[in-house]
Design a protein around this motif. Structure first.
Motif, mmCIF file in Angstrom:
data_model
loop_
_atom_site.group_PDB
_atom_site.id
_atom_site.type_symbol
_atom_site.label_atom_id
_atom_site.label_comp_id
_atom_site.label_asym_id
_atom_site.label_seq_id
_atom_site.Cartn_x
_atom_site.Cartn_y
_atom_site.Cartn_z
ATOM 1 N N UNK A 101 38.499 55.013 22.967
ATOM 2 C CA UNK A 101 37.910 53.671 22.910
ATOM 3 C C UNK A 101 39.000 52.602 22.899
ATOM 4 N N UNK A 102 40.081 52.876 22.154
ATOM 5 C CA UNK A 102 41.193 51.929 22.115
ATOM 6 C C UNK A 102 41.841 51.783 23.477
ATOM 7 N N UNK A 103 42.049 52.937 24.168
ATOM 8 C CA UNK A 103 42.663 52.904 25.495
ATOM 9 C C UNK A 103 41.797 52.130 26.497
ATOM 10 N N UNK A 104 40.463 52.303 26.394
ATOM 11 C CA UNK A 104 39.561 51.586 27.294
ATOM 12 C C UNK A 104 39.621 50.076 27.042
ATOM 13 N N UNK A 105 39.613 49.698 25.764
ATOM 14 C CA UNK A 105 39.720 48.283 25.432
ATOM 15 C C UNK A 105 41.065 47.716 25.871
ATOM 16 N N UNK A 106 42.109 48.524 25.774
ATOM 17 C CA UNK A 106 43.440 48.090 26.188
ATOM 18 C C UNK A 106 43.493 47.868 27.700
ATOM 19 N N UNK A 107 42.842 48.767 28.448
ATOM 20 C CA UNK A 107 42.793 48.594 29.904
ATOM 21 C C UNK A 107 42.068 47.304 30.280
ATOM 22 N N UNK A 108 40.961 47.005 29.584
ATOM 23 C CA UNK A 108 40.211 45.774 29.857
ATOM 24 C C UNK A 108 41.062 44.543 29.576
ATOM 25 N N UNK A 109 41.764 44.563 28.453
ATOM 26 C CA UNK A 109 42.595 43.416 28.080
ATOM 27 C C UNK A 109 43.741 43.234 29.064
ATOM 28 N N UNK A 110 44.361 44.337 29.475
ATOM 29 C CA UNK A 110 45.460 44.248 30.426
ATOM 30 C C UNK A 110 44.980 43.719 31.775
ATOM 31 N N UNK A 111 43.752 44.113 32.173
ATOM 32 C CA UNK A 111 43.192 43.613 33.430
ATOM 33 C C UNK A 111 42.947 42.112 33.346
ATOM 34 N N UNK A 112 42.455 41.640 32.200
ATOM 35 C CA UNK A 112 42.211 40.205 32.033
ATOM 36 C C UNK A 112 43.517 39.421 32.071
ATOM 37 N N UNK A 113 44.553 39.980 31.464
ATOM 38 C CA UNK A 113 45.843 39.291 31.446
ATOM 39 C C UNK A 113 46.452 39.250 32.842
ATOM 40 N N UNK A 114 46.329 40.350 33.589
ATOM 41 C CA UNK A 114 46.943 40.406 34.913
ATOM 42 C C UNK A 114 46.202 39.550 35.937
ATOM 43 N N UNK A 115 44.860 39.466 35.825
ATOM 44 C CA UNK A 115 44.078 38.677 36.780
ATOM 45 C C UNK A 115 43.841 37.245 36.321
ATOM 46 N N UNK A 116 43.862 37.027 34.996
ATOM 47 C CA UNK A 116 43.551 35.702 34.467
ATOM 48 C C UNK A 116 42.067 35.452 34.311
ATOM 49 N N UNK A 117 41.253 36.465 34.658
ATOM 50 C CA UNK A 117 39.801 36.302 34.594
ATOM 51 C C UNK A 117 39.188 37.196 33.524
ATOM 52 N N UNK A 118 38.233 36.615 32.805
ATOM 53 C CA UNK A 118 37.415 37.407 31.879
ATOM 54 C C UNK A 118 36.315 38.131 32.643
ATOM 55 N N UNK A 119 35.846 37.491 33.721
ATOM 56 C CA UNK A 119 34.841 38.093 34.597
ATOM 57 C C UNK A 119 35.414 38.073 36.008
ATOM 58 N N UNK A 120 35.988 39.174 36.427
ATOM 59 C CA UNK A 120 36.583 39.258 37.767
ATOM 60 C C UNK A 120 35.744 40.095 38.716
ATOM 61 N N UNK A 121 34.855 40.909 38.193
ATOM 62 C CA UNK A 121 33.975 41.739 38.998
ATOM 63 C C UNK A 121 32.538 41.553 38.536
ATOM 64 N N UNK A 122 31.604 41.872 39.431
ATOM 65 C CA UNK A 122 30.191 41.750 39.074
ATOM 66 C C UNK A 122 29.841 42.642 37.894
ATOM 67 N N UNK A 123 30.541 43.771 37.741
ATOM 68 C CA UNK A 123 30.260 44.694 36.641
ATOM 69 C C UNK A 123 30.663 44.106 35.291
ATOM 70 N N UNK A 124 31.561 43.120 35.287
ATOM 71 C CA UNK A 124 31.975 42.506 34.027
ATOM 72 C C UNK A 124 30.844 41.672 33.424
ATOM 73 N N UNK A 125 30.185 40.893 34.263
ATOM 74 C CA UNK A 125 29.032 40.089 33.842
ATOM 75 C C UNK A 125 28.355 39.603 35.115
ATOM 76 N N UNK A 126 27.281 40.277 35.504
ATOM 77 C CA UNK A 126 26.650 40.041 36.795
ATOM 78 C C UNK A 126 26.200 38.582 36.950
ATOM 79 N N UNK A 127 25.616 38.013 35.894
ATOM 80 C CA UNK A 127 25.088 36.648 35.985
ATOM 81 C C UNK A 127 26.218 35.640 36.182
ATOM 82 N N UNK A 128 27.249 35.729 35.330
ATOM 83 C CA UNK A 128 28.361 34.780 35.432
ATOM 84 C C UNK A 128 29.111 34.943 36.751
ATOM 85 N N UNK A 129 29.289 36.204 37.181
ATOM 86 C CA UNK A 129 30.006 36.448 38.438
ATOM 87 C C UNK A 129 29.242 35.841 39.614
#
Length: 320
Positions: free
Chosen positions: A19-47
């Motif tokens: 669970x920690x590794x999964x959360x770490x991957x999500x955080x690293x993706x947000x830092x590298x892209x600058x987006x909290x919602x970068x894909x439709x799977x992150x939040x379909x409505x906001x995307x």
């Protein structure tokens, strides 16, 4: 109970580490892209909202370019009319000078002819992006006196889109009109016919009268009839100046509206960018803090898993 088949502590530690590794991957993706919602799977409505608004912003950027092009056309026409007013002012001054008995009107006419040629040249040169609003041919196929420019892109509540325009009526702006049927199509301010008796522009342009662009005083004498004609020429030229002044004012008003629309469009694009950013951008302060915490949790999880796996080794001591 101690068991070599089931290590409950190790299983719990492994789940926690995963669970920690999964959360770490999500955080690293947000830092590298600058987006909290970068894909439709992150939040379909906001995307979905963000994607639509980004598309609309691209359209607004095109609208801004179109407004800039329209403003340039208006500026070109205004510059041409302003130059024409200055030249016609000179023609009027020459006509006033010709009113004095005894002057050589033929020489004055040579100056007027040069100024008339300048008027034609200025109007023909007032072209931008292939459009000339001052020298036209209203009898040409496809001619439309109402010039429109894209001014807005709107998305309604039901999702339908529409494009707004700003229209400029050039029928009262044109200086020269090469229409073959002058009576039906009308002519420009400078090649339009003015009544030789009153100096007012004729309602029927098919015959009679004089034009600012072609009037000739070289044959006028000091007879009362010729002097009256000369005075009517002066009145006609003055009326033409009034028409051009009104045309320039109309162009100035249109330019002001275009400038206001450009400013509004720019502000609207910035507002949309901020709105989209609120929905999908990552808060880097939070993400950096979360990254450090998750890295610590990851290290502790690895140590906890190592300890849990080591507990199985204690069973061997029972058989020594």
């Amino acid at each position: 109970m101690s068991s070599i088949m089931t290590n409950a502590s190790a299983m719990t530690a492994l789940k926690t580490l995963q669970a920690t590794n999964k959360a770490l991957e999500t955080t690293q993706a947000r830092i590298s892209t600058g987006y909290r919602v970068s894909e439709a799977s992150d939040n379909a409505a906001y995307w979905s909202i963000a994607t639509t608004m980004r598309s609309d912003n691209k359209s607004l950027s095109t609208v801004q370019d179109a407004l800039g092009l329209g403003a340039a056309k208006i500026d070109t026409a205004y510059t041409g009319i302003k130059a024409a007013i200055d030249v016609v002012d000179e023609i009027k001054a020459k006509l006033v000078a010709a009113r004095e008995p005894g002057v050589d009107r033929a020489k004055i006419q040579s100056e007027i002819t040069a100024l008339q040629g300048q008027l034609t040249s200025n109007a023909a040169a007032s072209t931008f992006s292939g459009e000339n609003w001052l020298s036209v041919d209203s009898s040409a196929t496809g001619y439309n006196a109402s010039k429109t420019m894209v001014s807005s892109f709107t998305r309604a509540a039901d999702g339908s889109v529409s494009v707004g325009t700003i229209a400029v009526d050039t029928s009262s702006i044109k200086l020269f009109d090469a229409a073959t049927d002058a009576a039906a199509a009308g002519t420009g301010i400078l090649d339009g016919r003015y009544d030789a008796a009153t100096g007012l522009i004729l309602a029927d342009q098919s015959a009679g009268g004089f034009t600012v662009a072609s009037l000739d005083i070289s044959a006028l004498t000091n007879s009362s009839a010729d002097l009256t004609t000369l005075e009517n020429y002066i009145s006609g030229v003055d009326n033409a100046i009034g028409l051009m002044t009104t045309a320039a004012s109309d162009l100035g008003a249109a330019k002001k509206r275009v400038d206001l629309q450009m400013e509004f469009t720019s502000n609207l694009m910035d507002t949309i960018d901020r709105g989209v950013g609120t929905l999908v951008d990552a808060d880097m302060n939070k993400e950096s803090t979360r990254l450090q915490a998750l890295q610590v949790q990851q290290q502790l999880g690895i140590q906890a898993l190592s300890i849990a796996n080591g507990n199985s080794q204690t069973i061997l001591s029972l058989f020594r």
